[in-house]
Design a protein around this motif. Sequence first.
Motif, mmCIF file in Angstrom:
data_model
loop_
_atom_site.group_PDB
_atom_site.id
_atom_site.type_symbol
_atom_site.label_atom_id
_atom_site.label_comp_id
_atom_site.label_asym_id
_atom_site.label_seq_id
_atom_site.Cartn_x
_atom_site.Cartn_y
_atom_site.Cartn_z
ATOM 1 N N GLY A 188 73.042 1.635 64.860
ATOM 2 C CA GLY A 188 72.672 0.344 65.672
ATOM 3 C C GLY A 188 71.478 1.440 66.874
ATOM 4 N N GLY A 189 70.385 0.029 67.318
ATOM 5 C CA GLY A 189 69.228 0.816 68.124
ATOM 6 C C GLY A 189 68.487 -0.108 69.066
ATOM 7 N N LEU A 190 67.250 0.223 69.399
ATOM 8 C CA LEU A 190 66.563 -0.710 69.939
ATOM 9 C C LEU A 190 65.123 -0.521 69.621
ATOM 10 C CD1 LEU A 190 67.842 -0.964 73.657
ATOM 11 C CD2 LEU A 190 68.362 -2.560 72.164
ATOM 12 N N ALA A 191 64.255 -1.034 68.833
ATOM 13 C CA ALA A 191 62.792 -1.300 68.856
ATOM 14 C C ALA A 191 62.558 -0.921 70.074
ATOM 15 C CB ALA A 191 63.018 -1.463 67.920
ATOM 16 N N ILE A 192 61.734 0.194 70.356
ATOM 17 C CA ILE A 192 60.262 -0.385 71.553
ATOM 18 C C ILE A 192 58.583 -0.749 70.775
ATOM 19 C CG2 ILE A 192 59.044 0.746 73.298
ATOM 20 C CD1 ILE A 192 61.861 2.102 73.656
ATOM 21 N N SER A 193 58.679 -1.786 71.289
ATOM 22 C CA SER A 193 57.044 -2.251 70.543
ATOM 23 C C SER A 193 56.245 -2.754 72.075
ATOM 24 C CB SER A 193 56.800 -4.041 69.645
ATOM 25 O OG SER A 193 58.668 -3.565 69.204
ATOM 26 N N THR A 194 55.006 -2.475 72.072
ATOM 27 C CA THR A 194 54.148 -2.852 73.584
ATOM 28 C C THR A 194 53.142 -3.870 72.584
ATOM 29 O OG1 THR A 194 53.025 -1.298 72.229
ATOM 30 C CG2 THR A 194 54.515 -0.549 73.223
ATOM 31 N N SER A 195 52.165 -4.956 73.776
ATOM 32 C CA SER A 195 51.162 -6.057 73.243
ATOM 33 C C SER A 195 50.370 -6.021 74.448
ATOM 34 C CB SER A 195 51.816 -7.207 73.042
ATOM 35 O OG SER A 195 51.132 -7.393 72.573
ATOM 36 N N LYS A 196 48.967 -6.498 74.467
ATOM 37 C CA LYS A 196 48.265 -6.533 75.504
ATOM 38 C C LYS A 196 48.687 -8.017 76.125
ATOM 39 C CE LYS A 196 46.188 -2.622 76.535
ATOM 40 N NZ LYS A 196 46.429 -2.103 77.297
#
Length: 333
Positions: free
Chosen positions: A206-214
Amino acid sequence: MNKFSNLILCALIACGSYSAASGANEYKGSQGQAVEDGFYSEFEHIGFYVKDYFVYRNPDDKVYHLYYNIGNAGPKQMWNQPFNEKQFGHATSKDLKTWVIHDTLLPVVPGTWESDVVSAPYVVRHDGTFYMAYTGFGRRANQRMGIATSDDLFNWTRVPENPVAVGPSWTKWQEKGWADFRDPALLEWKGQWIAFNTIKDPQGVGGLAISTSKDLINWEHLPRERSILTNWREPESPVAFKRKDKIYLIASSSHGRQMWMTDDPLSGNWKTVPFVFPSDGIWSGWEYLESPEGKEMLSVFLWKKNGNFIRFWELEWNGDTPRLVKTKHIPTK
């Protein structure tokens, strides 16, 4: 008013707690001494259970908006039962103690990527518009992130680009079966937005995915080595917040719970914080907010059968480590 709102309205009328004059249900929240410790206040939606939620305080009028998963209180309270978690509950308060319950929001859309469940709302303001990130479950329980927008925090419209994100390629996400990618938490960081979503990798870690956006619509996923993996499955309902020069992150579920801290949320360098969680029961869905008196707070829901509640605590800090203030309040008369 949609059919799910009508169901709630009928239940409120039946128990005599709906005010036709005000057009909403007013609920006086708990303000008292708990069995084991004290707290600032609680929210409970009588006759229903609440799960993944978010509290957003409108900076314009200082009113708190509480959005939450809602279902019928009972011995099971499963998301796949009729009515349960098929729309969002919505309540408002000026003091976190007296609440007005409003119509439900954003019901599921049959035959789409969000046909079975809408879950885990998270609200931010971007370029003058309110954005709500949330999770949709399709018929095979594969999970995707959606976005809705609003000008007033009451009326929400899904964006045409939905779903705006699915699980990264390095996770166990799939089209044809259960696929973890849910419970988005949003953080504004150096001119962009960061999303944290619950995932599993192909080995079931298990984990936390990290994503980015403007713009909160177009998202890019960070690689596995810059995300967060745990030694317990499903670190659910994360919250991320900035305090001084640090970023804090909390995730919890029936499988585990943890607080982390970093100087840079995109670096992959997180260290654990020795935060003392409540010892009794399954407390999940932590959120960080400010009290009407301007003090830092954490809130969380207690998962139990036949209905439950969200509890609010004030915080004290010892260096970089927070502590829940076990304040004792005189019960409301």
